[in-house]
Motif scaffolding. Structure first.
Motif, mmCIF file in Angstrom:
data_model
loop_
_atom_site.group_PDB
_atom_site.id
_atom_site.type_symbol
_atom_site.label_atom_id
_atom_site.label_comp_id
_atom_site.label_asym_id
_atom_site.label_seq_id
_atom_site.Cartn_x
_atom_site.Cartn_y
_atom_site.Cartn_z
ATOM 1 N N GLU A 3 0.824 -1.204 0.000
ATOM 2 C CA GLU A 3 0.000 0.000 0.000
ATOM 3 C C GLU A 3 0.864 1.264 0.000
ATOM 4 O O GLU A 3 1.949 1.284 0.580
ATOM 5 C CB GLU A 3 -0.907 0.037 1.241
ATOM 6 C CG GLU A 3 -1.780 -1.189 1.418
ATOM 7 C CD GLU A 3 -1.059 -2.327 2.124
ATOM 8 O OE1 GLU A 3 0.034 -2.084 2.689
ATOM 9 O OE2 GLU A 3 -1.560 -3.463 2.071
ATOM 10 N N PRO A 4 0.384 2.347 -0.628
ATOM 11 C CA PRO A 4 1.089 3.629 -0.536
ATOM 12 C C PRO A 4 0.946 4.229 0.861
ATOM 13 O O PRO A 4 0.172 3.738 1.692
ATOM 14 C CB PRO A 4 0.380 4.495 -1.583
ATOM 15 C CG PRO A 4 -0.978 3.896 -1.703
ATOM 16 C CD PRO A 4 -0.808 2.423 -1.473
ATOM 17 N N TYR A 5 1.692 5.283 1.113
ATOM 18 C CA TYR A 5 1.573 5.963 2.407
ATOM 19 C C TYR A 5 0.150 6.467 2.610
ATOM 20 O O TYR A 5 -0.482 6.999 1.695
ATOM 21 C CB TYR A 5 2.533 7.152 2.476
ATOM 22 C CG TYR A 5 3.991 6.768 2.577
ATOM 23 C CD1 TYR A 5 4.448 5.999 3.645
ATOM 24 C CD2 TYR A 5 4.905 7.182 1.613
ATOM 25 C CE1 TYR A 5 5.790 5.666 3.745
ATOM 26 C CE2 TYR A 5 6.260 6.846 1.713
ATOM 27 C CZ TYR A 5 6.682 6.088 2.780
ATOM 28 O OH TYR A 5 8.009 5.745 2.882
ATOM 29 N N LYS A 6 -0.334 6.325 3.834
ATOM 30 C CA LYS A 6 -1.678 6.799 4.157
ATOM 31 C C LYS A 6 -1.689 8.304 4.406
ATOM 32 O O LYS A 6 -2.593 9.015 3.991
ATOM 33 C CB LYS A 6 -2.218 6.067 5.391
ATOM 34 C CG LYS A 6 -2.324 4.556 5.237
ATOM 35 C CD LYS A 6 -2.880 3.931 6.511
ATOM 36 C CE LYS A 6 -2.942 2.408 6.423
ATOM 37 N NZ LYS A 6 -1.587 1.810 6.439
ATOM 38 N N ASP A 7 -0.651 8.782 5.116
ATOM 39 C CA ASP A 7 -0.578 10.192 5.478
ATOM 40 C C ASP A 7 0.844 10.493 5.938
ATOM 41 O O ASP A 7 1.724 9.631 5.915
ATOM 42 C CB ASP A 7 -1.595 10.528 6.581
ATOM 43 C CG ASP A 7 -1.528 9.557 7.758
ATOM 44 O OD1 ASP A 7 -0.414 9.101 8.111
ATOM 45 O OD2 ASP A 7 -2.592 9.242 8.330
ATOM 46 N N ASP A 8 1.075 11.718 6.379
ATOM 47 C CA ASP A 8 2.422 12.115 6.803
ATOM 48 C C ASP A 8 2.894 11.331 8.023
ATOM 49 O O ASP A 8 4.084 11.000 8.133
ATOM 50 C CB ASP A 8 2.444 13.617 7.118
ATOM 51 C CG ASP A 8 2.320 14.470 5.868
ATOM 52 O OD1 ASP A 8 2.563 13.932 4.758
ATOM 53 O OD2 ASP A 8 1.983 15.666 5.992
ATOM 54 N N ALA A 9 1.983 11.027 8.931
ATOM 55 C CA ALA A 9 2.367 10.262 10.118
ATOM 56 C C ALA A 9 2.814 8.851 9.732
ATOM 57 O O ALA A 9 3.791 8.314 10.272
ATOM 58 C CB ALA A 9 1.199 10.196 11.102
ATOM 59 N N ASP A 10 2.096 8.266 8.795
ATOM 60 C CA ASP A 10 2.473 6.941 8.290
ATOM 61 C C ASP A 10 3.841 6.998 7.625
ATOM 62 O O ASP A 10 4.689 6.122 7.831
ATOM 63 C CB ASP A 10 1.414 6.448 7.312
ATOM 64 C CG ASP A 10 1.718 5.076 6.743
ATOM 65 O OD1 ASP A 10 2.388 4.285 7.435
ATOM 66 O OD2 ASP A 10 1.284 4.792 5.612
ATOM 67 N N ARG A 11 4.072 8.028 6.835
ATOM 68 C CA ARG A 11 5.363 8.183 6.169
ATOM 69 C C ARG A 11 6.496 8.308 7.198
ATOM 70 O O ARG A 11 7.534 7.667 7.075
ATOM 71 C CB ARG A 11 5.349 9.412 5.255
ATOM 72 C CG ARG A 11 6.673 9.651 4.515
ATOM 73 C CD ARG A 11 6.607 10.963 3.739
ATOM 74 N NE ARG A 11 5.603 10.909 2.686
ATOM 75 C CZ ARG A 11 5.842 10.449 1.460
ATOM 76 N NH1 ARG A 11 7.047 10.021 1.128
ATOM 77 N NH2 ARG A 11 4.876 10.448 0.562
ATOM 78 N N GLU A 12 6.290 9.126 8.207
ATOM 79 C CA GLU A 12 7.323 9.340 9.219
ATOM 80 C C GLU A 12 7.621 8.049 9.981
ATOM 81 O O GLU A 12 8.792 7.707 10.205
ATOM 82 C CB GLU A 12 6.877 10.436 10.194
ATOM 83 C CG GLU A 12 7.920 10.789 11.240
ATOM 84 C CD GLU A 12 7.471 11.926 12.142
ATOM 85 O OE1 GLU A 12 8.159 12.190 13.150
ATOM 86 O OE2 GLU A 12 6.426 12.551 11.841
#
Length: 395
Positions: free
Chosen positions: A319-328
């Motif tokens: 899955e791609p990143y859900k949001d910035d928190a997921d990315r971090e």
């Protein structure tokens, strides 16, 4: 082999791994194998490995997920060679030596990007995504140039199963079906071409085979990884399946019985990461460990000298990143995986390098339990042999 047959074989591997854990044994060869210590330190051997293996066989150099759109490109180095991989306007991938046909400068800086064409930074010659020479700056002053003869030097290249394969010999032919012996079908089953590329990390270590040997067995888990790998995965319990020189290594979990015994036997082939894991090995230099959270795919390249390697750790997930928190959070996880690989595996590898260079022993020995290491070294010797008509190693 069909998808159903592939999952049946994975179920058979799961059954074997359950037996290994419950009865405390593992898959074995008929005998031990010795490899001369010079294999890891000799400059002539190292150069032959580059010339006869890395520059001759198909190498997995990129992922579909890295460059999915028309105009995307990846510029990189492989065994000292500058490589440019592109996706043209029609979506077809190409690979070239990243070398301008005028004076030899790179036409793209190392890394990823998207552009309609490449302009050499030295004299502004311009090339298309298909490698064709489009324009010579101030051609009326330069003189006649045959554009058809002055394109970028193409390399054999093919996109399959979510990966991009390249041969570093411009004059070579490439037959992925013959080379991978059906192994790529497992990546088709995973729909790997639809995954998301999260980025990569680069680490450096000892001779490439010292590092690669560590990816091929789980004999060292309790001693070297007591707090990271061993709590999940027992030492010295491995199951191997071979596809020519390539292999799939099964690593059962301590809890494999708890995970599988409550399920119908016909479902065991669909339980990867639920009782057991696999490392999928592409000869000569790729190890793919698929996990539900993040998949790590290591590409090992010989370094500039026999005692060095450069390893690119690539990270992907479904899955791609859900949001910035997921990315971090994911970026932190990637750094953790990199650090574990370097600090627990590559540091000991550098010490092994010094030990072998000391000449303390004439050879290293692989046990009957180190099935994957024996398979790898036999195939490597076959590729280095002068007589390519000799029988290939048995799987």
């Amino acid at each position: 082999m069909t998808k159903v047959e592939r999952f049946e074989r994975i179920g058979d591997a799961a059954e074997a791994m359950l037996d290994y854990v419950e009865n405390k044994h593992t898959q074995q060869c008929d005998s031990t194998l010795t490899v001369p210590h010079a294999s890891y330190v000799d400059p002539d051997r190292w150069q032959r490995e580059i010339d006869l293996v890395f520059k001759k066989v198909p190498l997995m150099l990129a992922f579909t997920a890295e460059m999915p759109e028309p105009g995307d490109y990846k510029a990189m180095e492989a065994v000292g060679m500058p490589i440019l991989i592109t996706r043209d306007k029609q979506g077809e991938v190409h690979a070239f030596l990243n070398v301008c046909s005028h004076r030899g400068a790179p036409v793209a800086e190392e890394g990823h990007g998207n552009c309609p064409r490449f302009t050499c930074p030295y004299h502004a010659w311009t090339f298309g995504l298909d490698g064709k020479l489009l324009a010579v700056s101030e051609k009326h002053l330069f003189g006649e140039v045959d554009k058809h003869q002055r394109g970028l030097r193409a390399l054999p290249c093919e996109e399959r199963s979510g990966m991009i394969f390249v041969c570093l010999d411009p004059d070579a032919s490439m037959d992925l079906d013959d080379f991978y012996q059906g192994f790529l079908g497992e990546y088709d089953d995973l729909e790997f071409d639809k995954w998301t590329f999260l980025g990569s990390r680069t680490i450096y270590g000892a001779n490439w085979k010292i590092a690669f040997d560590g990816y091929l067995e789980g004999y060292h888990f309790s001693a070297l990884h007591p707090e990271t790998v061993f709590p999940r995965t027992p030492s010295n319990r491995m199951h191997y399946a071979f596809f020519g020189p390539h292999m799939r290594i099964g690593f059962p979990h301590h809890a494999i019985g708890d995970n599988l015994k409550g399920l119908p036997r016909e479902e065991w082939g669909h339980q990867e990461n639920n009782g057991f894991d696999f490392a999928r090995i592409f000869f000569p230099n790729v190890s793919c460990f698929i996990a539900p959270e993040v998949t790590q795919i290591a590409q090992l390249f010989p370094g500039p000298t026999p005692d060095k390697n450069r390893t690119v750790l690539n990270y992907l997930r479904r899955e791609p990143y859900k949001d910035d928190a997921d990315r971090e959070a994911t970026e932190a996880a990637l750094n953790f995986f990199r650090d574990v690989t370097y600090e627990e595996d590559y540091i000991i590898g550098e010490k092994i390098q010094k030990g072998l260079e000391s000449g303390a022993h004439e050879d290293v020995i692989f046990g009957k339990n180190e099935v994957g290491n024996q398979h790898f070294h036999k195939w490597l010797d076959w590729y280095l042999a002068e007589d390519q008509s000799a029988p290939k190693p048995a799987s």
